[in-house]
Design an enzyme around this catalytic site. Structure first.
Site, PDB file in Angstrom:
ATOM      1  N   LYS A  13      34.911  29.213  34.662  1.00 38.82           N
ATOM      2  CA  LYS A  13      35.784  30.825  34.331  1.00 38.82           C
ATOM      3  C   LYS A  13      37.519  30.345  33.563  1.00 38.82           C
ATOM      4  O   LYS A  13      37.513  31.241  33.065  1.00 38.82           O
ATOM      5  CB  LYS A  13      35.694  31.101  35.653  1.00 38.82           C
ATOM      6  CG  LYS A  13      34.480  31.779  36.236  1.00 38.82           C
ATOM      7  CD  LYS A  13      34.379  32.327  37.483  1.00 38.82           C
ATOM      8  CE  LYS A  13      33.751  33.368  37.798  1.00 38.82           C
ATOM      9  NZ  LYS A  13      33.716  33.947  38.797  1.00 38.82           N
ATOM     10  N   ASP A  22      36.156  40.823  38.336  1.00 34.50           N
ATOM     11  CA  ASP A  22      36.092  40.568  40.421  1.00 34.50           C
ATOM     12  C   ASP A  22      37.269  40.859  41.304  1.00 34.50           C
ATOM     13  O   ASP A  22      36.046  41.725  42.113  1.00 34.50           O
ATOM     14  CB  ASP A  22      36.286  38.567  40.216  1.00 34.50           C
ATOM     15  CG  ASP A  22      34.847  37.799  39.283  1.00 34.50           C
ATOM     16  OD1 ASP A  22      34.035  38.388  39.089  1.00 34.50           O
ATOM     17  OD2 ASP A  22      35.340  36.596  39.101  1.00 34.50           O
TER      18      ASP A  22
END
Ligand code: ATR
Length: 271
Positions: free
Chosen positions: A68, A104
């Protein structure tokens, strides 16, 4: 003939990911000619793998641990939320460019939206890892006035509070029970309570019973924290909804449709 659309999730390890099951369920449900696969990619192979997927005509991919942060130096265009969180979980390949975003925070916010307390004065976040960063961003967006972060390693909580700025504050882990006084929302972002992991023992006596309690751990779906919170009358939200909601924007970008989100998805994912 319509194109066969492709996306997937890149991680190391990645076999545990529920994303293929979720996206392929939606593709089938919506009758879209496409597929979503898990691709194990070692950290040093991230860049060439992304290049290969673009060459093969993929529409994009999700990124999970440990890619990420590394993706920040690979994407050509990075949206504001991903920049703020310091991590990318969704890539879209379009016209030779790589677009990076982070869904997210959106996933977290959507998961609790229906249950949000009217009062948004104080939120307490347990943990200061990668997931906590997305939760911080979401709670800021949702308008919480005070966002208190407490973490076993206090320096990480301090770094996060400083990064997000006004309204955020860091506290020693020893203060976690006292911090619950007057909170409207409690979020666990630590790995405590994870199946097979360390137990989670938190005395919630100071937490108002009206406070919403949520956990980003979804294995087990009802974590010890959620069980304890429900037992004393607090409303609770499990973490699986966050995984489902965070997948929606990616699906939309790659496959061109808005997938339906409902409670039946949880049973499908856990079956
Ligand atoms: P993620 O990306 O899922 O947030 P992470 O960055 O490894 O993963 O963060 C895990 C979180 O769980 C951290 O806040 C970690 O605390 P530390 O920063 O002190 O490591 C927390 N955590 C893990 N085990 C813990 C334990 N036994 N007690 C308290 N916190 C714990």
């Amino acid at each position: 003939m319509a194109e066969h659309l492709r996306a997937g999730v890149l991680g190391w390890p990645v076999s545990h990911s529920l994303s293929p099951r979720l996206h392929n369920h939606w593709l089938k449900q919506l009758g879209i000619d496409g597929e979503y696969t898990a691709v194990p990619v070692e950290p040093e192979h991230l860049r060439p793998t992304i290049r290969r997927l673009i060459d093969e005509g993929w529409q994009g991919c999700n990124l999970t641990i440990p890619h990420k942060e590394a993706a920040l130096s690979i994407a050509h265009v990075i949206d504001e939320t991903a920049q703020k969180i310091g991590a990318i979980n969704t890539l879209v390949f379009k016209n030779g460019e790589i677009y990076g975003s982070n869904t997210d925070a959106y996933g977290f916010a959507e998961n609790i939206r229906r249950h949000l307390p009217l009062q948004r004065q104080k939120a307490v976040i347990l943990g200061a890892g990668g997931a906590s960063r997305a939760v911080c961003s979401a709670l800021h967006e949702l308008g919480f006035e005070q966002i208190f972060i407490t973490n076993r390693t206090e320096a990480r909580a301090e770094e996060l509070a400083e990064h997000f700025g006004a309204g955020f504050a860091a506290f020693p882990w020893e203060m976690r029970e006292k911090l619950l006084e007057g909170a409207n929302l409690l979020v666990n972002t630590t790995s405590l309570g994870l199946k097979g992991g360390e137990a989670f023992d938190l005395n919630m006596a100071s937490l108002p019973v009206s406070a919403l309690v949520t956990d980003i751990v979804y294995n087990p779906l009802v974590t010890p924290l959620l069980t304890a919170a429900s037992a004393r009358g607090n409303p609770t939200v499990d973490g699986l909804g966050m995984l489902i909601h965070q997948a929606v924007p990616g699906f939309n970008s790659w496959f061109g449709a808005n997938p339906p989100v409902d409670e039946s998805l949880k049973a499908m994912l856990l079956s």
